[in-house]
Structures are given as C-alpha cells and as structure tokens.
Write a protein that holds these residues in place. Structure first.
Motif, PDB file in Angstrom:
ATOM      1  N   ALA A 131       0.830  -1.209   0.000  1.00  0.00           N
ATOM      2  CA  ALA A 131       0.000   0.000   0.000  1.00  0.00           C
ATOM      3  C   ALA A 131       0.864   1.258   0.000  1.00  0.00           C
ATOM      4  CB  ALA A 131      -0.934  -0.008   1.198  1.00  0.00           C
ATOM      5  N   LEU A 132       1.911   1.273   0.825  1.00  0.00           N
ATOM      6  CA  LEU A 132       2.799   2.439   0.870  1.00  0.00           C
ATOM      7  C   LEU A 132       3.585   2.579  -0.427  1.00  0.00           C
ATOM      8  CD1 LEU A 132       4.141   2.232   4.547  1.00  0.00           C
ATOM      9  CD2 LEU A 132       2.416   3.789   3.613  1.00  0.00           C
ATOM     10  N   HIS A 133       3.943   1.448  -1.035  1.00  0.00           N
ATOM     11  CA  HIS A 133       4.657   1.497  -2.320  1.00  0.00           C
ATOM     12  C   HIS A 133       3.749   2.070  -3.414  1.00  0.00           C
ATOM     13  CE1 HIS A 133       7.498   0.576  -5.429  1.00  0.00           C
ATOM     14  NE2 HIS A 133       6.712  -0.318  -6.004  1.00  0.00           N
ATOM     15  N   LEU A 134       2.484   1.657  -3.418  1.00  0.00           N
ATOM     16  CA  LEU A 134       1.530   2.203  -4.383  1.00  0.00           C
ATOM     17  C   LEU A 134       1.401   3.712  -4.219  1.00  0.00           C
ATOM     18  CD1 LEU A 134      -0.741   2.003  -6.511  1.00  0.00           C
ATOM     19  CD2 LEU A 134      -2.319   1.471  -4.656  1.00  0.00           C
ATOM     20  N   MET A 135       1.281   4.184  -2.985  1.00  0.00           N
ATOM     21  CA  MET A 135       1.146   5.622  -2.754  1.00  0.00           C
ATOM     22  C   MET A 135       2.418   6.363  -3.165  1.00  0.00           C
ATOM     23  SD  MET A 135      -1.007   5.744   0.803  1.00  0.00           S
ATOM     24  CE  MET A 135      -1.116   7.515   0.747  1.00  0.00           C
ATOM     25  N   SER A 136       3.550   5.741  -2.983  1.00  0.00           N
ATOM     26  CA  SER A 136       4.814   6.354  -3.411  1.00  0.00           C
ATOM     27  C   SER A 136       4.860   6.488  -4.939  1.00  0.00           C
ATOM     28  CB  SER A 136       5.993   5.511  -2.911  1.00  0.00           C
ATOM     29  OG  SER A 136       7.212   6.007  -3.410  1.00  0.00           O
ATOM     30  N   LEU A 137       4.426   5.445  -5.654  1.00  0.00           N
ATOM     31  CA  LEU A 137       4.391   5.499  -7.118  1.00  0.00           C
ATOM     32  C   LEU A 137       3.422   6.577  -7.606  1.00  0.00           C
ATOM     33  CD1 LEU A 137       4.384   1.683  -8.042  1.00  0.00           C
ATOM     34  CD2 LEU A 137       6.313   3.262  -8.082  1.00  0.00           C
ATOM     35  N   LEU A 138       2.262   6.668  -6.975  1.00  0.00           N
ATOM     36  CA  LEU A 138       1.281   7.689  -7.358  1.00  0.00           C
ATOM     37  C   LEU A 138       1.818   9.082  -7.088  1.00  0.00           C
ATOM     38  CD1 LEU A 138      -1.973   6.012  -5.959  1.00  0.00           C
ATOM     39  CD2 LEU A 138      -1.418   6.363  -8.375  1.00  0.00           C
ATOM     40  N   ARG A 139       2.521   9.239  -5.974  1.00  0.00           N
ATOM     41  CA  ARG A 139       3.090  10.542  -5.627  1.00  0.00           C
ATOM     42  C   ARG A 139       4.154  10.956  -6.653  1.00  0.00           C
ATOM     43  NH1 ARG A 139       4.075   9.128  -0.916  1.00  0.00           N
ATOM     44  NH2 ARG A 139       2.064   9.664  -0.001  1.00  0.00           N
ATOM     45  N   ASN A 140       4.975  10.000  -7.075  1.00  0.00           N
ATOM     46  CA  ASN A 140       5.990  10.291  -8.098  1.00  0.00           C
ATOM     47  C   ASN A 140       5.334  10.659  -9.425  1.00  0.00           C
ATOM     48  OD1 ASN A 140       8.010   9.720  -6.263  1.00  0.00           O
ATOM     49  ND2 ASN A 140       8.284   7.604  -6.952  1.00  0.00           N
ATOM     50  N   ALA A 141       4.284   9.925  -9.799  1.00  0.00           N
ATOM     51  CA  ALA A 141       3.566  10.231 -11.044  1.00  0.00           C
ATOM     52  C   ALA A 141       2.939  11.618 -10.977  1.00  0.00           C
ATOM     53  CB  ALA A 141       2.493   9.174 -11.301  1.00  0.00           C
ATOM     54  N   ILE A 192      -5.168   2.888   2.720  1.00  0.00           N
ATOM     55  CA  ILE A 192      -4.787   3.955   1.784  1.00  0.00           C
ATOM     56  C   ILE A 192      -5.613   5.212   2.038  1.00  0.00           C
ATOM     57  CG2 ILE A 192      -4.809   4.601  -0.678  1.00  0.00           C
ATOM     58  CD1 ILE A 192      -4.126   1.702  -1.318  1.00  0.00           C
ATOM     59  N   LEU A 193      -6.908   5.026   2.282  1.00  0.00           N
ATOM     60  CA  LEU A 193      -7.786   6.169   2.581  1.00  0.00           C
ATOM     61  C   LEU A 193      -7.308   6.922   3.812  1.00  0.00           C
ATOM     62  CD1 LEU A 193     -11.473   4.981   2.086  1.00  0.00           C
ATOM     63  CD2 LEU A 193     -10.378   6.926   1.012  1.00  0.00           C
ATOM     64  N   ASN A 194      -6.988   6.182   4.859  1.00  0.00           N
ATOM     65  CA  ASN A 194      -6.618   6.813   6.126  1.00  0.00           C
ATOM     66  C   ASN A 194      -5.229   7.425   6.104  1.00  0.00           C
ATOM     67  OD1 ASN A 194      -8.688   6.377   8.467  1.00  0.00           O
ATOM     68  ND2 ASN A 194      -8.746   4.492   7.277  1.00  0.00           N
ATOM     69  N   ASN A 195      -4.496   7.219   5.042  1.00  0.00           N
ATOM     70  CA  ASN A 195      -3.155   7.786   4.920  1.00  0.00           C
ATOM     71  C   ASN A 195      -3.071   8.804   3.779  1.00  0.00           C
ATOM     72  OD1 ASN A 195      -1.008   6.324   6.831  1.00  0.00           O
ATOM     73  ND2 ASN A 195      -2.563   4.826   6.232  1.00  0.00           N
ATOM     74  N   GLY A 196      -4.199   9.454   3.491  1.00  0.00           N
ATOM     75  CA  GLY A 196      -4.203  10.550   2.515  1.00  0.00           C
ATOM     76  C   GLY A 196      -4.293  10.111   1.072  1.00  0.00           C
ATOM     77  N   GLY A 197      -4.696   8.859   0.828  1.00  0.00           N
ATOM     78  CA  GLY A 197      -4.729   8.349  -0.546  1.00  0.00           C
ATOM     79  C   GLY A 197      -5.748   9.041  -1.430  1.00  0.00           C
ATOM     80  N   LEU A 198      -6.888   9.440  -0.859  1.00  0.00           N
ATOM     81  CA  LEU A 198      -7.936  10.058  -1.676  1.00  0.00           C
ATOM     82  C   LEU A 198      -7.494  11.404  -2.223  1.00  0.00           C
ATOM     83  CD1 LEU A 198     -10.797   9.881  -2.811  1.00  0.00           C
ATOM     84  CD2 LEU A 198     -11.628  10.947  -0.712  1.00  0.00           C
ATOM     85  N   ASP A 199      -6.862  12.231  -1.391  1.00  0.00           N
ATOM     86  CA  ASP A 199      -6.372  13.537  -1.848  1.00  0.00           C
ATOM     87  C   ASP A 199      -5.310  13.369  -2.932  1.00  0.00           C
ATOM     88  OD1 ASP A 199      -8.008  15.034  -0.209  1.00  0.00           O
ATOM     89  OD2 ASP A 199      -6.573  15.045   1.442  1.00  0.00           O
ATOM     90  N   LEU A 200      -4.451  12.381  -2.747  1.00  0.00           N
ATOM     91  CA  LEU A 200      -3.383  12.121  -3.727  1.00  0.00           C
ATOM     92  C   LEU A 200      -3.975  11.720  -5.078  1.00  0.00           C
ATOM     93  CD1 LEU A 200      -0.396  11.641  -4.429  1.00  0.00           C
ATOM     94  CD2 LEU A 200      -0.597   9.376  -3.392  1.00  0.00           C
ATOM     95  N   TYR A 221     -17.044   9.787   7.326  1.00  0.00           N
ATOM     96  CA  TYR A 221     -17.941  10.823   6.818  1.00  0.00           C
ATOM     97  C   TYR A 221     -17.163  11.980   6.202  1.00  0.00           C
ATOM     98  CZ  TYR A 221     -21.468  14.439   6.549  1.00  0.00           C
ATOM     99  OH  TYR A 221     -22.299  15.425   6.089  1.00  0.00           O
ATOM    100  N   HIS A 222     -16.057  12.420   6.850  1.00  0.00           N
ATOM    101  CA  HIS A 222     -15.338  13.583   6.330  1.00  0.00           C
ATOM    102  C   HIS A 222     -14.709  13.293   4.977  1.00  0.00           C
ATOM    103  CE1 HIS A 222     -12.008  11.341   8.177  1.00  0.00           C
ATOM    104  NE2 HIS A 222     -11.187  12.047   7.423  1.00  0.00           N
ATOM    105  N   LEU A 223     -14.376  12.017   4.700  1.00  0.00           N
ATOM    106  CA  LEU A 223     -13.850  11.656   3.382  1.00  0.00           C
ATOM    107  C   LEU A 223     -14.982  11.503   2.376  1.00  0.00           C
ATOM    108  CD1 LEU A 223     -11.100   9.055   4.345  1.00  0.00           C
ATOM    109  CD2 LEU A 223     -10.764  11.395   3.574  1.00  0.00           C
ATOM    110  N   ARG A 224     -16.106  10.937   2.815  1.00  0.00           N
ATOM    111  CA  ARG A 224     -17.250  10.755   1.925  1.00  0.00           C
ATOM    112  C   ARG A 224     -17.740  12.105   1.393  1.00  0.00           C
ATOM    113  NH1 ARG A 224     -20.965   6.633   1.045  1.00  0.00           N
ATOM    114  NH2 ARG A 224     -19.808   5.334   2.480  1.00  0.00           N
ATOM    115  N   SER A 225     -17.724  13.145   2.250  1.00  0.00           N
ATOM    116  CA  SER A 225     -18.202  14.460   1.818  1.00  0.00           C
ATOM    117  C   SER A 225     -17.293  15.062   0.753  1.00  0.00           C
ATOM    118  CB  SER A 225     -18.295  15.401   3.028  1.00  0.00           C
ATOM    119  OG  SER A 225     -17.016  15.573   3.626  1.00  0.00           O
TER     120      SER A 225
END
Length: 591
Positions: free
Chosen positions: A136-146, A202-210, A252-256
């Motif tokens: 999961a952290l590797h995926l977020m790292s790849l998305l951040r680089n992209a 991933i959601l709880n570690n800022g994945g949605l904003d990324l 809820y705060h992410l759903r909104s």
C-alpha cells in the motif's frame, strides 16, 4: 473502617511517590556515573539499544489469540512511535491498534517511561485485521511520483506536439503504470475483508487527496492531444482505484469530499461523446496511427472505469440527484448502453447504476422518460455478443444466463418506477413493459440464476430495506394493475435472491426487518403470484433462521405500512406513538 481505608490509600500514594523518586534517582545516578539499570528505557534510549516486548496479539475480527516477541531497533519516544513500528513490522495499521499494558490502555501522546515499561515486558495489541502495508505504501509512493512528474511536465505534455523518443521513455519511467497496476492487483485480489482493509489503509493515509490531485491533472489533457498512451492507461487505473476506495467504508469527512470529486468522474465518463452505435475515437496527431486500436481499447476502459465509479457513488443519497440532473451524463449512459463498442459485460454496471439511482424517489421524474426506458429494454433484448463461458456449465446455458443479467436489471428498474408511484410511467410503453417483465419471470430458473449472479459478481446492492419498502409501497393501493402485480413478484424474487446466502440473512436480522418479512404475505392478495412467492420466501428463510411470531408492535407497524404510509414511515419511532395517542383520544371522546 473509613479511617483505615484512607490510611491505606495514603500509604499506597506515598509508596508510589517513593518508587518514582527512586526511579528518578536511578536515572540521575546513571547520568552522573554512567551506571544504571539496563532495562530502564531512558538508559536504553541513551545507549541506542534495541528493546523487545512480548506482544499478545488479539484479533477481534477472527477472535484468534497469539503472542510473539517484537523488537524495536531504537527505543520509541512515545506510544505513537511504537505504533508506527508495530505497523511496519506486524502490518497492523496505526488507527486499528489498541495497546494495553496490564489493564491500562496506552495513550498515543505518552512516553513509554510514563508506563514504566521495561525490556521484555508484555503488552497487549487488539486489532481488527492486518493489511499489506508495504504494498500500500509502495503504491502511494508510485502515485506521488507520477503526480510530481505530471505537474512539473505539464507544459511539455500539453504542447500539442509529437514528443521525442527520449521524453517518451522518461514518461514511461516516471508514470510507473505497470508498477501501479501490479500493486492494485496485489491489494485488491486478496479476500474481500483483506482487500477492504488494504484500501481503507490507503484512505486513512491521505490516498484520496493524492488520487484526486493526479486525476485532476490528467483531465487537463484533451484526449485528442494526449502525447503518450501511458497517460491514458494511468487515468484508467486512477478510476479503478477510486472505485476501490469508495467501496471501502468511508469516514464521513472523506465521503463528503467525493461531492467535489464527482466532477472528475463525470470528466472521464464524458471524455468522448457516445451518441452513435460505435464510439468514434478522435484523431490524435501526437500518437502513431498504428496505435489507434489500443487508443480505442483504453478509451473504452476509461469510460467503463468511470461507470464502475458511478455504480459505487450512485448508492450514496447525496449524489443521486446530482447525477440524474446532469443531462450530458444521462445522455452518455444511454449511448453507453446502446453502443456496439461496449461488450455485454460492460452493460450490467450501467444498468445497476440506473437501479441505484432509482432508490431515491426524487430521481424518478428524470428517469421515467420514454427515451431512457425504451433504450434499456432495447439493450436487454440484444443477444450477448461475448457471453461469459464457464467450463463447468453448458455454453448455450451460459449465453442465456448472461443475457438474463441485463434483463434482470431492467426488470428491477421498471419495478422501482412502477411501485413507488413517484412519477407516472409513459403510457405508450406500459404494454411493452408488462410483456417484458412477464416473459422474464416466466422463463427465469431461480436456482441457476442465483448461481450465475454469484459467479459473475452481478453488482447486486446488498440492501434489504429498499426492496422490502418497495413491496410494502404497493400494498396501500386498493386496486393493483397487471404491471404492478408483475413488478411486486419481481421484487419478492429479488429479496429471495439476496436472502440466498448467510451474510444477507444476517443483514436482515441486523436491520430489524425479519418481522416485516413475516408480515408481508398477510397483506398480499392470495390470488396473486406474488403471494405464493412471498410464502415460499418465508419457507426458504425459515430453513435457516428460527422464525418467531412478530411482536405486536411490529405487526401494527406492518399494517400501517401496508395500508397507509409505507415501510419507512411506519418504522419511525414517532409513528406508532402518534397512532396510539390518537386512538386513546378518540376512545376517551366516545366514552
């Protein structure tokens, strides 16, 4: 006795204070003389030694218990830091950890010295499930680089010119599309509970904003100006991630936040208008003509990915009206259903999206138009051009069942419109709708169809309240026409299909609907096929759940639902009190 107790408490307090002073004196001695207790955490920290704990693992999700030694290379400064180390080593997310020392729950802000922990002590870790933290952290790292690459190369990517081979290779290297696909597959192909835990992490570690930021940048590239196929592949993968994230249990705060994100999904869904039988891919001078088949395939996959997102988001009441009020999106949905470029596998999600939207009565005026209903019935009548074939089933039977999936969703859409009475059905289509629903019900092999829907993951929304509400909504009318009786039967079949597995039967109990299910046949005319179906439904449920007579309270509510106000209002806590108060007042007046 009271004085003795007070003296005991005072002595205990003094002893604790002395212990603390002794500990502080020991630390002072260590600081002065370089000597001290090797087990003291302050000493260990100063010497940069490792520290080990015997961790008692209590998994509340599976009720399993185990223990293991856990060693931290450097003594953590706080409980929060210890949780991060546990997440890295034991793959239990920080937000899912409850650490205890003895009977005391450890607070994140406190140091380990605060709890007087020593090397070799036992701590208890309660958690729900583990996750694939590394992937999961590797995926977020790849998305951040992209994201950083697309942001920094925005002017070059939008130049509208053919790119050099060197820059083309750089795009491939920096977007990491293959790596993102591999991580997504690894996180999502686990069992359902583990996949849910992975994407929740991933959601709880800022994945949605990324993902939102990356998707917004990709949408700035016009489809006929995109200079590299990997940018198109990346957009498709981002949509699949959004679908997976939204399928997780969103806070809820992410759903909104997804109210604003909906426009991104619309942007991908409307990449190219689908107004004819085939999707016409725009000419792109920046890509070789030989890649046009791949461009078309990726375009279809992007639009299909957006449809999957709409299936998930259309379950949310706050998005439903917003979707149906977008004329371009609704026109595109009809085009998507009618396009011969879309395989039969792509149509059930679109039909499921329409059914989800109908769960909200406020959408019916937008969905009861002639063009839409005519289009979906036309789509369902088409034979499957690419049917799903399973080795353990006859190919001809697979083809029929595959075709029945689309018809099933169309029948449910018609049932929503017919039974809620939130909008008038187009009169010119009612005979055609009656014929369509009747033919589907007459030819349906229920057992086989249930097996098939589970094999193909048939996009059934596991909600029992809505179909039961639909059934009760029709009962309060004194007369029932043929289309209504057919749709009532279809809804009961839908409930029967949902209750065919253990999980759905547990949902029935948790939602407090079992009594209303038992009362349902009492309020359906015995001359209707729906009455027989409802009795069979009870027999099926009774084989798995012990049935008891409904409570008097719920019998009254079911009667009110059937004769007056519908199930949703009847289940509200105020209604029965209001009716009883009214009856008492009337009785008092009469006396």
């Amino acid at each position: 006795m009271g004085n003795a107790k007070a003296k005991e408490v005072m002595n205990s307090t003094v002893a604790d204070r002395n212990d603390g002073e002794e500990c502080n004196e020991a630390r002072d001695d260590h600081g002065r003389n370089g000597e001290g207790d090797d087990n003291c955490l302050t000493c260990l920290s100063e010497q940069s030694k490792t520290i080990s704990f015997n961790v008692l693992l209590l998994c509340t999700g599976t009720t399993t218990k185990s223990s293991r030694m856990f060693t931290v290379r450097k003594v953590p400064e706080s409980v929060a830091a210890l949780k991060l180390a546990i997440q890295e080593e034991l793959h239990v997310p920080v937000y899912d950890q409850k650490l205890s020392f003895g009977s005391t729950v450890m607070a994140d802000v406190e140091s380990l010295d605060f709890y007087r922990l020593k090397d070799g002590d036992q701590i208890t870790l309660e958690y729900t499930t583990t996750v694939d933290v590394e992937c999961a952290l590797h995926l977020m790292s790849l998305l951040r680089n992209a994201l950083e690459f697309v942001k920094n190369a925005q002017s070059q990517l939008a130049s509208g010119r053919i790119i050099s081979p060197e820059f083309s290779k750089q795009i491939s290297d920096m977007l990491h599309v293959e790596g993102i696909i591999q991580c997504y597959d690894q996180l999502g192909t686990a069992d359902d509970k583990l996949a849910l835990a992975n994407f929740t992490f991933i959601l709880n570690n800022g994945g949605l904003d990324l993902i939102t930021s990356l998707h917004s940048l990709l949408l700035k590239q016009a489809w006929d100006q995109i200079c590299h196929l990997d940018l198109q592949h990346l957009e498709r993968q981002v949509l699949l991630l959004v679908k997976a994230l939204y399928s997780s249990v969103l806070p809820y705060h992410l759903r909104s936040k997804l109210i604003n994100y909906l426009n991104n999904i619309f942007g991908s869904f409307l990449r190219v208008p689908i107004s004819s039988e085939k999707i016409a891919i725009p000419h792109n001078p920046n890509l070789p003509a030989s890649t046009r088949p791949q461009q078309l395939q990726v375009l279809i996959e992007v639009i299909w990915g957006a449809v999957l997102c709409l299936v998930s988001i259309s379950k949310d009441e706050q998005h439903q009206v917003q979707i149906v009020e977008n004329e371009k999106v609704m026109k595109q949905l009809i085009g998507f259903l009618n396009s011969s470029s879309i395989s039969t596998l792509g149509r059930p999600p679109a039909l499921c999206c329409l059914e989800n939207l109908l769960y909200n009565p406020y959408t019916h005026k937008h969905l009861s138009n002639v063009d839409l209903i005519g289009a979906i019935m036309k789509v369902a009548e088409r034979p499957s051009s690419q049917p799903v074939i399973f080795e353990d089933m006859d190919p001809a039977l697979c083809s029929k069942l595959d075709s029945d999936v689309g018809k099933y969703f169309v029948v449910m859409i018609i049932s929503h419109l017919a039974l809620t009475k939130a909008a008038l059905l187009p009169k010119q289509l009612i005979p055609q709708m009656e014929f369509f629903v009747n033919r589907f019900l007459s030819s349906l092999d229920f057992s086989l169809f249930c097996i098939w829907m589970r094999k193909v993951n048939g996009f059934i929304w596991h909600d029992l309240f809505t179909p039961l509400r639909l059934a009760y909504s029709q009962l309060r009318y004194s007369s029932i026409c043929r289309i209504d009786s057919l749709c009532l039967e279809a809804v009961i079949i839908h409930i029967q299909m949902l209750l065919n597995s253990y999980d759905e039967r547990q949902i029935l109990i948790k939602q407090g609907l079992l009594d209303y299910l038992i009362c349902l046949p009492w309020h359906i005319s015995e001359g209707l096929e729906a009455h027989k179906r409802a009795k069979l439904l009870l027999e099926m449920v009774g084989c798995n759940i012990p049935l008891q007579p409904p409570s008097l309270n719920n019998i009254v509510r079911a009667k009110l639902a059937a004769m007056w106000c519908g199930l949703e209002e009847a289940m509200s806590s105020q209604l029965v009190s209001f009716c009883l108060d009214t009856a008492i007042r009337q009785h008092t007046t009469t006396v």
